[in-house]
Design a protein around this motif. Structure first.
Motif, PDB file in Angstrom:
ATOM      1  N   UNK A 149     -38.624  45.401  -4.340  1.00 33.52           N
ATOM      2  CA  UNK A 149     -37.335  45.473  -3.657  1.00 33.52           C
ATOM      3  C   UNK A 149     -36.187  45.809  -4.596  1.00 33.52           C
ATOM      4  N   UNK A 150     -36.296  45.379  -5.853  1.00 29.88           N
ATOM      5  CA  UNK A 150     -35.261  45.720  -6.834  1.00 29.88           C
ATOM      6  C   UNK A 150     -35.231  47.226  -7.092  1.00 29.88           C
ATOM      7  N   UNK A 174     -33.159  52.842  -6.562  1.00 29.75           N
ATOM      8  CA  UNK A 174     -33.363  54.242  -6.195  1.00 29.75           C
ATOM      9  C   UNK A 174     -32.383  54.670  -5.110  1.00 29.75           C
ATOM     10  N   UNK A 175     -32.132  53.783  -4.149  1.00 26.71           N
ATOM     11  CA  UNK A 175     -31.160  54.104  -3.100  1.00 26.71           C
ATOM     12  C   UNK A 175     -29.781  54.329  -3.710  1.00 26.71           C
ATOM     13  N   UNK A 176     -29.439  53.507  -4.712  1.00 27.71           N
ATOM     14  CA  UNK A 176     -28.159  53.670  -5.377  1.00 27.71           C
ATOM     15  C   UNK A 176     -28.054  54.992  -6.121  1.00 27.71           C
ATOM     16  N   UNK A 194     -43.443  47.541  -9.913  1.00 25.46           N
ATOM     17  CA  UNK A 194     -42.443  47.620  -8.855  1.00 25.46           C
ATOM     18  C   UNK A 194     -42.249  49.018  -8.269  1.00 25.46           C
ATOM     19  N   UNK A 195     -42.819  50.027  -8.926  1.00 20.95           N
ATOM     20  CA  UNK A 195     -42.754  51.394  -8.402  1.00 20.95           C
ATOM     21  C   UNK A 195     -44.097  51.672  -7.745  1.00 20.95           C
ATOM     22  N   UNK A 253     -46.502  52.910  -3.985  1.00 21.28           N
ATOM     23  CA  UNK A 253     -46.693  54.081  -3.137  1.00 21.28           C
ATOM     24  C   UNK A 253     -45.637  54.200  -2.045  1.00 21.28           C
ATOM     25  N   UNK A 254     -44.871  53.122  -1.829  1.00 17.33           N
ATOM     26  CA  UNK A 254     -43.866  53.162  -0.775  1.00 17.33           C
ATOM     27  C   UNK A 254     -42.500  53.651  -1.262  1.00 17.33           C
ATOM     28  N   UNK A 255     -42.140  53.341  -2.504  1.00 21.47           N
ATOM     29  CA  UNK A 255     -40.816  53.752  -2.983  1.00 21.47           C
ATOM     30  C   UNK A 255     -40.854  54.839  -4.050  1.00 21.47           C
ATOM     31  N   UNK A 256     -42.049  55.199  -4.514  1.00 19.97           N
ATOM     32  CA  UNK A 256     -42.130  56.236  -5.554  1.00 19.97           C
ATOM     33  C   UNK A 256     -41.744  57.595  -4.963  1.00 19.97           C
ATOM     34  N   UNK A 257     -40.738  58.245  -5.520  1.00 16.91           N
ATOM     35  CA  UNK A 257     -40.360  59.574  -5.007  1.00 16.91           C
ATOM     36  C   UNK A 257     -41.513  60.558  -5.149  1.00 16.91           C
ATOM     37  N   UNK A 258     -41.621  61.421  -4.192  1.00 17.78           N
ATOM     38  CA  UNK A 258     -42.689  62.413  -4.197  1.00 17.78           C
ATOM     39  C   UNK A 258     -42.119  63.768  -4.578  1.00 17.78           C
ATOM     40  N   UNK A 259     -42.627  64.276  -5.687  1.00 18.17           N
ATOM     41  CA  UNK A 259     -42.071  65.515  -6.251  1.00 18.17           C
ATOM     42  C   UNK A 259     -42.226  66.687  -5.311  1.00 18.17           C
ATOM     43  N   UNK A 260     -43.343  66.745  -4.578  1.00 19.61           N
ATOM     44  CA  UNK A 260     -43.593  67.890  -3.708  1.00 19.61           C
ATOM     45  C   UNK A 260     -42.621  67.938  -2.539  1.00 19.61           C
TER      46      UNK A 260
END
Length: 331
Positions: A42-43, A48-50, A94-95, A97-104
């Motif tokens: 969650x942190x 990432x949202x920020x 903490x990074x 599969x749900x919050x990790x940005x996807x490069x593609x």
């Protein structure tokens, strides 16, 4: 943190990349207000949202998330037991599969123009060179761009070529010694030999024998293959800048392929090279070696085949089966 950086130093990561990694991790920890072992997914969600709210480029957010993920992989692999013994906490990644940005998912796919469009662009560009006021730089720009199109060189790789990097004695087509190929994770350049296929052998030979000597400075082996019109110390030529070559391509596209103005970059021509060679039947592994990719998965993202590619492959496979069975057609 010091141990993480020391491990990177031992792996050959550059000082600049290590400094960037440290800045990213420290910025995240300051933002979270937690100790390293207390951080949760969650942190990272909030962080990432920020970053996105601040308007940072998508590629920047992707890189920072990957840096943080590598740091936590290091902590978990090296110090999980020690952290648990001293604090009672279990370090988590903490990074996830749900919050990790996807490069593609970033940006517009670099799908190149068709072969007919690219051929028309370079045909018009080639004919226009003879009538320009500054003939030598015009030819230089055309030849450099031809390397992006024909053998997929990167912009910086072509800028950093020396005269002596052309080795006509190697292989049936000769080879370009690309000494400044793109490395990974700050480990410095990765060199490779690029064969002079697709007419590159004749083009480079003509350039070095007929045109390049007219720039002056003797054109010794250590002289830049693509020089600027400006001279450096002691009258020696300096390398042309990457922006000069990029601007020349943009001008040619605006004149001879206006539908692609603002979209056809040197890197898109690299994608075109990969796609056209693969479409002509060149093995994907060979395309990977030509482009200098470490992973085959990277090469697959460069190959953009036409919509009828699956149908064509099916027809060919069916014809082979029919031939083995002695049939007139597929059933």
């Amino acid at each position: 943190m010091d141990r993480f950086l020391l491990a990177g130093l031992g792996a050959g990561v550059s000082d600049r990349s290590l400094a960037d990694d440290r800045a990213v991790v420290c910025a995240f920890l300051r933002c979270s207000g937690r100790r390293v072992w207390e951080v949760e997914a969650g942190d990272v969600d909030a962080w990432l949202a920020g970053l996105r709210e601040r308007g940072l480029a998508r590629s920047t957010v992707y890189d920072r998330a990957n840096t943080l993920a590598r740091f936590y992989e290091f902590v978990m692999a090296r110090y999980q037991g020690e952290v648990h013994e001293r604090t009672g906490w279990v370090v988590v990644q903490p990074v996830d599969e749900f919050n990790r940005p996807r490069h593609t998912g970033y940006g517009t796919p670099r799908i190149p123009p068709s072969a007919v469009e690219v051929e028309g662009l370079f045909e018009g560009w080639r004919h226009s060179v003879a009538g320009v006021r500054k003939y030598l730089p015009a030819v230089r720009n055309y030849v450099a761009a031809s390397l992006w199109r024909r053998v997929g060189l990167r912009l910086n790789e072509s800028v950093m070529l020396d005269v002596g990097d052309w080795r006509p004695d190697l292989g049936p087509f000769g080879k370009l010694h690309v000494r400044f190929g793109k490395g990974s994770a700050g480990r410095g350049p990765r060199a490779r030999l690029v064969p002079g296929i697709h007419g590159v052998d004749a083009l480079v030979t003509w350039w070095l024998q007929e045109v390049r000597p007219q720039f002056g400075d003797g054109a010794g082996p250590s002289a830049p293959m693509f020089p600027s019109e400006r001279h450096g110390g002691q009258g020696r030529l300096v390398r042309v800048g990457g922006q000069t070559l990029r601007t020349a391509l943009a001008g040619a596209v605006g004149e001879f392929l206006p539908a692609w103005s603002g979209r056809l970059s040197p890197h898109v021509l690299r994608h075109f090279c990969a796609s056209s060679l693969y479409g002509q039947g060149v093995d994907l592994k060979a395309v990977q070696e030509l482009l200098g990719h470490q992973w085959l998965g990277t090469t697959t993202r460069y190959v953009h085949v036409r919509a009828e590619h699956v149908e064509t492959a099916w027809v060919r496979a069916n014809a082979r089966v029919a031939g083995r069975l002695g049939l007139d057609g597929a059933r």
